[in-house]
Enzyme design. Sequence first.
Site, PDB file in Angstrom:
ATOM      1  N   ASP A 203      43.598  31.620  40.278  1.00 37.39           N
ATOM      2  CA  ASP A 203      45.156  31.542  40.888  1.00 37.39           C
ATOM      3  C   ASP A 203      45.444  32.851  41.981  1.00 37.39           C
ATOM      4  O   ASP A 203      46.381  32.998  42.144  1.00 37.39           O
ATOM      5  CB  ASP A 203      46.127  31.438  39.856  1.00 37.39           C
ATOM      6  CG  ASP A 203      46.009  32.549  38.966  1.00 37.39           C
ATOM      7  OD1 ASP A 203      45.372  33.428  38.926  1.00 37.39           O
ATOM      8  OD2 ASP A 203      46.931  32.883  38.114  1.00 37.39           O
ATOM      9  N   GLU A 204      44.309  33.617  42.192  1.00 37.37           N
ATOM     10  CA  GLU A 204      44.703  34.596  43.210  1.00 37.37           C
ATOM     11  C   GLU A 204      43.380  34.934  44.074  1.00 37.37           C
ATOM     12  O   GLU A 204      42.357  34.745  43.597  1.00 37.37           O
ATOM     13  CB  GLU A 204      44.900  35.801  42.358  1.00 37.37           C
ATOM     14  CG  GLU A 204      44.109  36.450  41.441  1.00 37.37           C
ATOM     15  CD  GLU A 204      44.654  37.851  40.626  1.00 37.37           C
ATOM     16  OE1 GLU A 204      45.101  38.587  41.296  1.00 37.37           O
ATOM     17  OE2 GLU A 204      44.501  37.845  39.687  1.00 37.37           O
TER      18      GLU A 204
ATOM     19  N   ASP B 196      48.983  35.439  45.259  1.00 33.16           N
ATOM     20  CA  ASP B 196      49.017  35.320  43.701  1.00 33.16           C
ATOM     21  C   ASP B 196      50.030  34.027  43.560  1.00 33.16           C
ATOM     22  O   ASP B 196      51.228  34.121  43.627  1.00 33.16           O
ATOM     23  CB  ASP B 196      49.590  36.343  43.111  1.00 33.16           C
ATOM     24  CG  ASP B 196      49.238  36.375  41.533  1.00 33.16           C
ATOM     25  OD1 ASP B 196      48.828  35.384  41.042  1.00 33.16           O
ATOM     26  OD2 ASP B 196      49.886  37.378  40.874  1.00 33.16           O
TER      27      ASP B 196
END
Length: 363
Positions: free
Chosen positions: A115-116, A18
């Site tokens: 974003d993860e 993350d």
Amino acid sequence: MLTFPLINDTSRKIIHIDMDAFFASVEVRDNPSLKVKPVVIARNPLQTGGRGVVSTCSYEARAFGIHSASAKEAYDLCPQAIFISGNYEKYTKVSKQVREIFKRYTDDIEAASIDEAYLDVTENKIGAQSAIKIAKLIQHDIFVELGLTCSAGVSYNKFLAKIASDYEKPHGLTLIMPEEALEFLAKLPVEKFHGVGKATVPKLHALGFFNGGDLQKADPVDLAERFGVYGWELYQKANGIHNSKVKNYRERKSVGKERTYGKLLYLPDDIKAELSKISGKVSDSLKSHQLKGSIVILKLRYSDFTTLTKRKSLAEKLESPEEIAEVAQEIFEELEYDESLGVRLLGVTVTEFGAQKATLDMQ
């Protein structure tokens, strides 16, 4: 008689990465004068009449209580915050660079968002036995090469890996071993369980379920009767069981988001406004996966659990929030909506991606 077999695969090595305050961190990296200042990724509410929502914000801004909120609420909490509209193309480019780092270690990558991502490193390209070693290498590579930090969670399934990555931020690394899972989950508040929404928390509390330990002692049949399939899944998660595999983009056939409302929706204008919000989240997911679809599906569930589903096919593929919202609202207008019942759930899904190249940003 209902039976609930507990089959737990603890043989996998899963990492959840993350990126820390991703959009804000990219802006701070590219403009060092922003370092240690409260940065909010949203249009300045003083210039928009208070409209707009916060995409993310720096940890300095979060210290003022800013999280997911309207831009106006963020300004009220921290008038000195620096508001930046954001540059999605730039964030997508950085996300692809992160993806290339992942690919050094495994091809089994599932992008959860821009974003993860989840990585299955049970079998990996460097022959490492330790998932912790790979997680540390990824953190090192991202920091040295991209000037960004990320938090990593390591465990034997996706659910636990995600919880672990959120346990120590920013730039944290948490491992949950199979023999530690039950004790770890027993202390975890139910609101920290991924997938438990704000509307579900008070219902669980009312039944005496405040943490994972309470759910571990619950009757799974009772949970299933009260919450449907989700109740059974919640019982499994509380017992450390989540056998969903890491899936790459080739297996993705649709992108959708749903929202359940504790307070029923009645007015058509309120429903359309919610469809716009949901369409924005669907658009974000489509963009993060570089996908466009030509079918939009609307799902509406009344207070009596009657569910309506209707789809619309389009001549052109779409991805923007405005386009998706427009079609979803058109579908809603075509429904024979019964305003007297009230709506408890809305969902928007985009599918039919066709033969387009579906390369994921973080996959």
